[in-house]
Design an enzyme around this catalytic site. Structure first.
Site, PDB file in Angstrom:
ATOM      1  N   LYS A  80       0.848  -1.189   0.000  1.00 55.09           N
ATOM      2  CA  LYS A  80       0.000   0.000   0.000  1.00 55.09           C
ATOM      3  C   LYS A  80       0.885   1.241   0.000  1.00 55.09           C
ATOM      4  O   LYS A  80       1.804   1.359   0.798  1.00 55.09           O
ATOM      5  CB  LYS A  80      -0.908  -0.032   1.237  1.00 55.09           C
ATOM      6  CG  LYS A  80      -1.768   1.202   1.478  1.00 55.09           C
ATOM      7  CD  LYS A  80      -1.141   2.232   2.393  1.00 55.09           C
ATOM      8  CE  LYS A  80      -0.556   1.715   3.673  1.00 55.09           C
ATOM      9  NZ  LYS A  80       0.079   2.815   4.489  1.00 55.09           N
ATOM     10  N   GLY A 114       1.885  -4.047   4.903  1.00 47.95           N
ATOM     11  CA  GLY A 114       2.145  -5.469   4.711  1.00 47.95           C
ATOM     12  C   GLY A 114       1.151  -6.366   5.414  1.00 47.95           C
ATOM     13  O   GLY A 114       0.498  -7.214   4.801  1.00 47.95           O
ATOM     14  N   GLY A 168       5.022   0.754   7.197  1.00 45.33           N
ATOM     15  CA  GLY A 168       4.208   1.833   6.660  1.00 45.33           C
ATOM     16  C   GLY A 168       3.673   1.599   5.268  1.00 45.33           C
ATOM     17  O   GLY A 168       3.101   2.502   4.651  1.00 45.33           O
ATOM     18  N   ASP A 186      -6.140   0.188   7.883  1.00 47.74           N
ATOM     19  CA  ASP A 186      -5.781   0.173   6.462  1.00 47.74           C
ATOM     20  C   ASP A 186      -6.356  -1.026   5.719  1.00 47.74           C
ATOM     21  O   ASP A 186      -6.324  -1.064   4.490  1.00 47.74           O
ATOM     22  CB  ASP A 186      -4.254   0.137   6.289  1.00 47.74           C
ATOM     23  CG  ASP A 186      -3.586   1.456   6.634  1.00 47.74           C
ATOM     24  OD1 ASP A 186      -4.308   2.465   6.762  1.00 47.74           O
ATOM     25  OD2 ASP A 186      -2.354   1.467   6.769  1.00 47.74           O
TER      26      ASP A 186
END
Length: 279
Positions: free
Chosen positions: A9, A99, A96, A132
């Site tokens: 991401k 994962g 960050g 996320d």
């Protein structure tokens, strides 16, 4: 046996726009996902009454209560099925770039299709795993606001953008970065006003990552990474991705990008990769 891919991401920017009544920070960000950089998840059904999860190549130790195990426990309860899962960690841990969230999302996509699980339930499980994870579940360029639960898909063009990703071998806790941000800043950013409209790649990259200073205070090496990327020939943009410590570099030519990749590998013991995203 089945192998899934869980792409990294990438936050093109990350604004902190406030806090809700529960004290959680509200964000405004655009997420993109790498075409050619991903974890690999190998799934094998088992007749046993428990799951097994094995990690290969993880940059840091991963505890038993991880995002993959949480999704598997949900599937155990929902479908009464168990699996042996091997996760090849090509993405660094606590870096960050989503994962763990991407791994959980890839499993949810697969099991959602396999067992015809409703989108509403999948979304609820994704948010329970991590903020996320819901965006990673869609794995498509999107404008994300709120705590990560408000997602607007962005029209994906045929343009492919090469980027440089650099992560020092130093894990950073997202929770600690947000905590540090709360303690050191009382002024929030205005929203980006994207409203789901397609914006130029460069315009989005010009917006800041509000977590940068808070992350550097926890991991000063981030400052070294940012400076090292910025000093490479042809660098146009250098910024922190998510809560770090991974940093992004955008260059004026592919040749300069490749040269920067080679230079950073030669001079530093960092994780340095070239990846491609669409927007």
């Amino acid at each position: 046996m089945l192998t899934l891919r869980a792409p990294a991401k990438i936050n093109l920017f990350l604004l902190i726009t406030g806090r809700n009544e529960s004290g959680f920070h509200l964000l405004d960000s655009v997420f993109c996902f790498t075409h050619d950089l991903y974890d690999e998840i190998i799934i094998v059904p088992t007749s046993a009454t428990e799951n097994s999860v094995k990690f290969i190549g993880a940059s840091q130790a991963i505890g038993a209560d991880n995002s993959v195990s949480r999704v598997l426990r949900f599937v155990n309860d929902y479908a009464k099925r168990y699996f042996n899962v091997t996760l090849v960690k090509n993405l660094p841990v606590a870096a960050g770039i989503g994962g763990g969230s991407a791994d959980a999302a890839a499993l949810l996509r697969y099991f959602g299709g396999l067992h015809n699980i409703s989108e509403v339930l999948l979304s609820q499980v994704a948010l329970s795993v991590g903020f996320d994870t819901l965006a990673c579940l869609y794995s498509h360029p999107c404008h994300v606001t709120g705590m990560g639960e408000k997602i607007v898909a962005l029209p994906e063009s045929k343009l492919v953008y090469p980027i440089l990703l650099v992560c020092p071998n130093f894990p950073v806790s997202s929770a600690e970065v947000y905590k540090n941000f709360r303690e050191r800043r009382s002024i929030f950013s205005a929203e980006s006003n994207l409203a789901g409209d397609h914006q130029a790649f460069e315009d989005m990259l010009s917006l800041p990552n509000d977590l940068t200073d808070a992350a550097i205070e926890i991991a000063p090496v981030i400052s070294d990474v940012l400076k090292s990327i910025k000093n490479c020939k042809g660098n146009k943009v250098t910024k922190l991705c998510g809560s770090g410590p991974t940093c992004i570099g955008v260059f004026d030519t592919v040749e300069n990008l490749r040269d920067a990749h080679s230079e950073l590998i030669r001079h530093h013991k960092w994780w340095v990769k070239i990846a491609h995203i669409s927007l």
